[in-house]
Motif scaffolding. Sequence first.
Motif, PDB file in Angstrom:
ATOM      1  N   ARG A 141       0.829  -1.214   0.000  1.00  0.00           N
ATOM      2  CA  ARG A 141       0.000   0.000   0.000  1.00  0.00           C
ATOM      3  C   ARG A 141       0.859   1.259   0.000  1.00  0.00           C
ATOM      4  O   ARG A 141       0.542   2.244  -0.651  1.00  0.00           O
ATOM      5  CB  ARG A 141      -0.941  -0.002   1.211  1.00  0.00           C
ATOM      6  N   THR A 142       1.974   1.201   0.767  1.00  0.00           N
ATOM      7  CA  THR A 142       2.878   2.341   0.864  1.00  0.00           C
ATOM      8  C   THR A 142       4.285   1.817   1.106  1.00  0.00           C
ATOM      9  O   THR A 142       4.472   0.674   1.532  1.00  0.00           O
ATOM     10  CB  THR A 142       2.462   3.296   2.005  1.00  0.00           C
ATOM     11  N   LYS A 143       5.301   2.622   0.848  1.00  0.00           N
ATOM     12  CA  LYS A 143       6.685   2.159   0.907  1.00  0.00           C
ATOM     13  C   LYS A 143       7.091   1.681   2.300  1.00  0.00           C
ATOM     14  O   LYS A 143       7.991   0.836   2.438  1.00  0.00           O
ATOM     15  CB  LYS A 143       7.630   3.264   0.447  1.00  0.00           C
ATOM     16  N   PHE A 146       7.065  -2.220   2.871  1.00  0.00           N
ATOM     17  CA  PHE A 146       7.915  -3.149   2.131  1.00  0.00           C
ATOM     18  C   PHE A 146       8.790  -3.964   3.083  1.00  0.00           C
ATOM     19  O   PHE A 146       9.273  -3.458   4.106  1.00  0.00           O
ATOM     20  CB  PHE A 146       8.832  -2.401   1.164  1.00  0.00           C
ATOM     21  N   THR A 162       3.508   0.678  -5.470  1.00  0.00           N
ATOM     22  CA  THR A 162       2.782   1.127  -4.284  1.00  0.00           C
ATOM     23  C   THR A 162       1.452   1.742  -4.688  1.00  0.00           C
ATOM     24  O   THR A 162       1.362   2.435  -5.702  1.00  0.00           O
ATOM     25  CB  THR A 162       3.589   2.177  -3.488  1.00  0.00           C
ATOM     26  N   HIS A 170       3.322   3.591  -9.583  1.00  0.00           N
ATOM     27  CA  HIS A 170       2.149   4.095  -8.861  1.00  0.00           C
ATOM     28  C   HIS A 170       0.924   3.311  -9.319  1.00  0.00           C
ATOM     29  O   HIS A 170       0.356   3.574 -10.386  1.00  0.00           O
ATOM     30  CB  HIS A 170       1.957   5.586  -9.121  1.00  0.00           C
TER      31      HIS A 170
END
Length: 291
Positions: A141-143, A146, A162, A170
């Motif tokens: 969903r977001t960095k 990870f 992401t 994106h």
Amino acid sequence: MFKIVSKRELAPNITEMLVEAPRVAASARPGQFVIVRVDEEGERIPLTICDYDREGGTVTIVTQSVGISSAKINALNEGDAFLDFAGPLGRPTDLMDLTDEELRRTKVLFVAGGVGTAPVYPQAKWLHEKGVRADVIIGARTKDLFTYVDEMRRVADVYLATDDGSAGYHGLVTGLIKDLIDNQGKRYDRCVVIGPMIMMKFAAQTTKEYNLPTMVSLNALMVDGTGMCGACRVSVGGETKFTCVDGPEFDGHKVDFDEAMRRQAMYRKSPKTDPATHHCECQGHELNLTK
């Protein structure tokens, strides 16, 4: 007892442990799993083997804290020990059916979603040891969510995606699959997808458009790890399979994902359980599916 040699936090609520288990490490293969138990009162939790060191006699597992049992595992510290650490169980990746020469002619794409990166790593690492460098898509969903990116980059060519555009492509992993093939000229012979069930469903639909053979890991359905509880039943090509003993990897173009997701949902006690976390509460059992 199986001693925890080291412990580190990969991301919020996601913990990696290196466990002393020489007999498991000696025979483990990519794609297999273990069943762990913290103590005599603990549940039997199936976890995918994320790495193994035959010489050092250790096995690596990754757990995401969501329910009671996973939190209990992650509360253990370096020097503590598991009461049980049984395995290796399940069938290894079908990539191991290929000869070294066949592997060198095969271009493999891995697609990992969320904590699914951890079980992808041993397969990519094994290929690298065979002289084969695969492509790996890692989606989150977001960095900040990870995991295993640096480790993966040492053994494969990595592409990040992401949802919020904070790193890499994106958009969803399905969009990146299409971008690699349609716009970057990539060609693949096999694909392996591991992650949340909904992600695997749409990734498999995407690879089907390219006639790209695709295996998916249905470890999200496992409870007792032996197939005896029946919770891991899944329809593959119209036939009933048991994830624990027949899998955990199956042909993604033949899996009835809608049935599998309904099965996941029927066992949940809490509406706040997030399927993307790979965990759910199941009639007193917690499905710990980080593997």
